[in-house]
Structures are given as structure tokens and as C-alpha cells.
Design an enzyme around this catalytic site. Structure first.
Site, PDB file in Angstrom:
ATOM      1  N   HIS A  79      -2.451  10.231  -0.741  1.00 21.02           N
ATOM      2  CA  HIS A  79      -2.650   8.938  -1.392  1.00 21.02           C
ATOM      3  C   HIS A  79      -2.628   9.092  -2.909  1.00 21.02           C
ATOM      4  O   HIS A  79      -2.016   8.303  -3.619  1.00 21.02           O
ATOM      5  CB  HIS A  79      -4.017   8.370  -1.009  1.00 21.02           C
ATOM      6  CG  HIS A  79      -3.936   7.297   0.024  1.00 21.02           C
ATOM      7  ND1 HIS A  79      -3.402   6.073  -0.227  1.00 21.02           N
ATOM      8  CD2 HIS A  79      -4.323   7.271   1.306  1.00 21.02           C
ATOM      9  CE1 HIS A  79      -3.457   5.338   0.860  1.00 21.02           C
ATOM     10  NE2 HIS A  79      -4.006   6.044   1.817  1.00 21.02           N
ATOM     11  N   LYS A 100      -7.035  -0.972  11.863  1.00 18.76           N
ATOM     12  CA  LYS A 100      -6.431  -1.404  10.587  1.00 18.76           C
ATOM     13  C   LYS A 100      -5.245  -0.512  10.255  1.00 18.76           C
ATOM     14  O   LYS A 100      -4.200  -0.972   9.790  1.00 18.76           O
ATOM     15  CB  LYS A 100      -7.483  -1.362   9.475  1.00 18.76           C
ATOM     16  CG  LYS A 100      -7.050  -1.996   8.157  1.00 18.76           C
ATOM     17  CD  LYS A 100      -6.309  -1.076   7.225  1.00 18.76           C
ATOM     18  CE  LYS A 100      -5.990  -1.761   5.898  1.00 18.76           C
ATOM     19  NZ  LYS A 100      -5.217  -0.914   4.984  1.00 18.76           N
ATOM     20  N   GLU A 135       0.825  -1.223   0.000  1.00 23.11           N
ATOM     21  CA  GLU A 135       0.000   0.000   0.000  1.00 23.11           C
ATOM     22  C   GLU A 135       0.852   1.264   0.000  1.00 23.11           C
ATOM     23  O   GLU A 135       1.723   1.427   0.871  1.00 23.11           O
ATOM     24  CB  GLU A 135      -0.905  -0.023   1.250  1.00 23.11           C
ATOM     25  CG  GLU A 135      -1.884   1.132   1.294  1.00 23.11           C
ATOM     26  CD  GLU A 135      -2.858   1.052   2.482  1.00 23.11           C
ATOM     27  OE1 GLU A 135      -3.145  -0.068   2.955  1.00 23.11           O
ATOM     28  OE2 GLU A 135      -3.311   2.112   2.925  1.00 23.11           O
ATOM     29  N   ASP A 181       4.799 -14.289  11.620  1.00 21.80           N
ATOM     30  CA  ASP A 181       3.448 -14.751  11.306  1.00 21.80           C
ATOM     31  C   ASP A 181       2.460 -13.603  11.522  1.00 21.80           C
ATOM     32  O   ASP A 181       2.022 -13.340  12.641  1.00 21.80           O
ATOM     33  CB  ASP A 181       3.138 -15.946  12.230  1.00 21.80           C
ATOM     34  CG  ASP A 181       1.762 -16.534  12.013  1.00 21.80           C
ATOM     35  OD1 ASP A 181       0.923 -15.888  11.358  1.00 21.80           O
ATOM     36  OD2 ASP A 181       1.524 -17.645  12.525  1.00 21.80           O
TER      37      ASP A 181
HETATM   38  C1  MEV Z   1      -5.768   2.911   5.264  1.00 18.29           C
HETATM   39  O1  MEV Z   1      -5.032   1.774   4.913  1.00 18.29           O
HETATM   40  C2  MEV Z   1      -5.734   3.141   6.750  1.00 18.29           C
HETATM   41  C3  MEV Z   1      -6.612   4.275   7.278  1.00 18.29           C
HETATM   42  O2  MEV Z   1      -7.955   4.089   6.822  1.00 18.29           O
HETATM   43  C4  MEV Z   1      -6.545   4.227   8.780  1.00 18.29           C
HETATM   44  C5  MEV Z   1      -7.541   5.123   9.476  1.00 18.29           C
HETATM   45  O3  MEV Z   1      -8.577   5.452   8.920  1.00 18.29           O
HETATM   46  O4  MEV Z   1      -7.250   5.460  10.653  1.00 18.29           O
HETATM   47  C6  MEV Z   1      -6.163   5.603   6.749  1.00 18.29           C
END
Ligand code: MEV
Length: 426
Positions: A375, A261, A83, A277
């Protein structure tokens, strides 16, 4: 001379120059540097030794996060991830944390849990006590399975017994608490759990079904904290924005999943780069986040009395330095050498610091300009590169499609062709 990970303009350099700097920082051999570069990494025979039905290996981009200072020591952190933006964001967050001393970390001992599921027990409370009375016998049988681990100061250290309620009635669940030292520990723990199961049956009169490690490694925690001064991050409104973003995740599982995430973007990248892992780490992280029965953020953010931003993270971190891919995979080995970590705990703490940095960077971007701007710039670069743009034209072509707001393959192709024609590049 102290090594510094604060490398001005690292991102602007070519890959070969970056590799040269990283090689020097980590004291890597030519071969190790080549393994980082993706050449001479996996010998074709290695996948066949690692998995079944192997036909080859799969590569991911490997980047280096700069600026990390953890407990006063500088680290260049290898991150394997597909990413865009993640490595830049971590590096930037680490840079902004340096003014207040970078990251500070701690961890518990590397204790993993082996679970033994005991069924057909009529009197679970009594059986629980009887098993606990025989703790020394159970631990000693477990430790006979791994004299080497015991010699290194590890081994089965304690026993927990829990009574749980299933749809078919009680289960008595025995937890073997095993100090696995610098291993991830799954093999050691599973071997011990299987070995003591007959004794557990004999003592209890019950029937054992599962004997397996728990990925909710709640006794093997890594922690990190950092302070970001309000000046370094864009003022008090940014401090407030990050806290609002954190509180949103605290209150709402839908937001919290994305919040966590983002943390795992950083942690998994380090875990993958070091051959660990990542599914175990993911499972542990999310189960730990939900340990209260509600799904919560793995980080916290608060305002200090001075108006600065204080961030913390705590999560299970079952990573190892011995055994598994970490020792077999040449790129993973080179990554571990570059990190210069001496124990699995140190690796876990670095990963936790990266997770905190990653989360801070995401929340700061989300609470201010949003993440799409950054991004899209990287995305535009990727699109330009993917249409076969010569390296010397990538910057220019990227700028053009961003300025036109046409970040698409067809337009990138046209722009690249126009630039090539102009410059006489065939
Ligand atoms: C994207 O990979 C991760 C984000 O969505 C994390 C977040 O929203 O805190 C930018």
C-alpha cells in the site's frame, strides 16, 4: 490465435501503451479506446439525461486487471476504483491461480424478487394458500406488463408467499419471481409488482403498501472457485495463513465486515466500470452474508488433500447489460466490450471471480507481510504524482521517499524539486 490476458510487465508500461494493448485485446474502436482513457467519455449532455439538476460528471481511475482465466477463457477486466493496490492485487491473485486452471464459475437463472407487502390480514395462513392457488392469474397479469421480456424467455415465473411478523402483527409478503434475462431488472420487477398489487388485494381482502424489488437477490447467484497451488503462493504456511484469516472472519463479525469489504473492492470496481448499480450489489452481498442470522464471509477457504488452497465465493449478482448506464455511458459500454461478456450472468460470474481473487490477495498479504508495504509503495507514488512531479522522475522520487520512510507531501515536494534542479528540468 487465443487471446491471453497474461501480459508480462503490463504494470510497467506507460498508460498509452497499456491502452494500445487493451484496445487490441478487446477489438475496440478509436472512440471506445478514448472512452476508456477518459476522453470523449461522457458527452456533456449525458449527465443531464441520467440525473436531476446535473452540472457535470465525476470520474474515477480506471485500471485493467490482467491474468484472469475464467472457464478456460482469458479476460482483461476493467476496474473503476479510487483505492491503490486493488487492481495489482487482483491481477497477482489471478496470475497465481492460472497454474491450476484459473477460475471456474456458475450461476442460477437471473431471477429477481419483487415484494408485495400485504397488511390487514386476519388469517395469514389461509390467505397464503389462496394466493398460491391463484398463482397463474397473478403471473399472467405480471407478464402482460412486459411482453418483450417474455418473448426473450424471461418474465414472471413463480410466486412465493411468506408470513412475517412485524411489531404490528402479521404481514403476508408476496414474492414475484421474475426472470429478468440480461437486465438488472429493477424497472421490470417494480412495474410488475405495482401492476399485480390490486389483484393481490382483491384475492386476499388485505391492504397492500409496498411494491418493490428486493435487493436480497437470493435467487440470482453468481459463484466462482479457484485453486492456488501451495508452490505458487509461497508454501504451505501461506495456505495455512489464508485459512486462519478466513476462519477469523467466519467467527467474528468485526473481522468479517472487513473481509467482505475486501471482496467488494474487486466486485464493486467491475460493477462501477460496467455502469451497474453498485449499491444494489453491496446491499445484496451483505444481506446474503447475514442470511443465516449471523454475518458470515461470502467466501470459503480450505486445504485440499494435496495441501493446496481451494477458494469459493457465492453471492447475489444483480447486474445487467441492457438498460441503465451500461448502455448510455460510453466508458461503461467500452468496458463491457473489452470484457467480451455476452450475458449478464457471464458478467456476474466475472465479477464473482474478481471478488474471490481480491479476497485471496488480501488474506495472503495480511497473513504474511501485512498490506502496508504494498500500500505504502503505491501511496508514495500517488503522493509524488500529486506534488506535480514530471512523469520521468516519478519512479526515482518514489524510491527516495520510501527509502527515507518519509512518505509525506512536504518531503515529496522537496525531493521532486531537488531532482528537477539536478536534471535541469524547469
Ligand atoms: C482494504 O480496502 C481491504 C482489506 O482491509 C480487506 C481485508 O482486510 O481482508 C485489505
Amino acid at each position: 490465435m487465443e487471446r491471453t490476458s497474461r501480459i508480462e510487465g503490463f504494470y510497467k508500461l506507460g498508460m498509452a501503451e497499456r491502452l494500445r494493448i487493451v484496445k487490441e485485446f478487446g477489438g475496440l474502436t478509436d472512440q471506445e479506446a478514448m472512452a476508456l482513457a477518459g476522453f470523449g467519455g461522457m458527452d456533456p449532455s449525458i449527465p443531464d439525461k441520467m440525473v436531476e439538476n446535473a452540472v457535470g460528471s465525476f470520474q474515477l481511475p480506471l485500471g485493467i486487471a490482467t491474468n484472469f482465466q475464467i472457464n478456460g477463457k482469458d479476460y482483461l477486466v476493467p476496474m473503476a476504483i479510487e483505492e491503490p493496490s486493488v487492481i495489482a492485487a487482483a491481477s497477482n491473485a489471478a496470475k497465481m491461480a492460472r497454474g491450476k486452471g484459473g477460475f471456474h464459475t456458475s450461476s442460477t437463472a437471473p431471477i429477481m424478487i419483487g415484494q408485495i407487502q400485504l397488511t390487514n390480514v386476519k388469517d395469514p395462513s389461509r390467505v397464503k394458500h389462496v394466493l398460491l392457488e391463484r398463482k397463474n392469474d397473478i403471473l399472467s397479469l405480471a407478464n402482460q406488463q412486459d411482453p418483450m421480456l417474455v418473448k426473450l424467455g424471461g418474465g414472471a415465473k413463480d410466486l412465493e408467499v411468506r408470513v412475517i411478523h412485524t411489531m404490528k402483527g402479521h404481514n403476508v409478503v408476496v414474492h414475484l419471481l421474475v426472470d429478468v434475462r440480461d437486465a438488472m431488472g429493477a424497472n421490470a420487477v417494480n412495474t410488475m409488482a405495482e401492476a399485480v398489487a390490486p389483484l393481490v388485494e382483491e384475492i386476499s381482502g388485505g391492504k397492500v403498501y409496498l411494491r418493490i424489488l428486493s435487493n436480497l437477490a437470493s435467487h440470482r447467484l453468481s459463484r466462482a472457485r479457484a485453486l492456488w497451488s501451495k508452490e505458487a503462493i509461497g508454501g504451505e504456511s501461506v495456505v495455512d495463513g489464508v485459512i486462519e484469516a478466513y476462519l477469523f472472519a467466519e467467527a467474528d463479525p468485526y473481522r468479517c465486515a472487513t473481509h467482505n469489504k475486501g471482496i467488494m473492492n474487486g466486485i464493486d470496481s467491475v460493477v462501477v466500470a460496467t455502469g451497474n448499480d453498485w449499491r444494489a450489489i453491496e446491499a445484496g452481498a451483505h444481506a446474503y452474508a447475514a442470511r443465516s442470522g449471523l454475518y458470515k464471509p461470502l467466501t470459503t477457504f480450505e486445504k485440499t488433500p494435496e495441501g493446496d488452497l481451494a477458494g469459493t465465493i457465492e453471492l447475489p449478482m444483480a447486474v445487467g447489460l441492457v438498460g441503465g448506464a451500461t448502455k448510455v455511458h460510453p466508458t461503461a459500454r467500452a468496458c463491457v466490450k473489452l470484457l467480451g461478456v455476452k450475458t449478464a450472468q457471464e458478467l456476474g460470474e466475472v465479477a464473482a471471480a474478481v471478488g474471490l481473487a481480491q479476497n485471496f490477495a488480501a488474506l495472503r498479504a495480511l497473513a504474511t507481510e501485512g498490506i502496508q508495504k504494498g500500500h505504502m509503495t503505491l501511496h508514495a507514488r500517488n503522493i509524488v504524482a500529486s506534488v506535480g512531479c514530471p512523469p520521468e522522475l516519478i519512479d526515482e522520487a518514489t524510491k527516495i521517499i520510501i527509502a527515507e520512510k518519509k512518505i509525506r507531501m512536504d518531503r515529496a515536494q522537496e525531493v521532486v524539486e531537488e531532482l528537477k534542479r539536478e536534471r535541469g528540468i524547469t
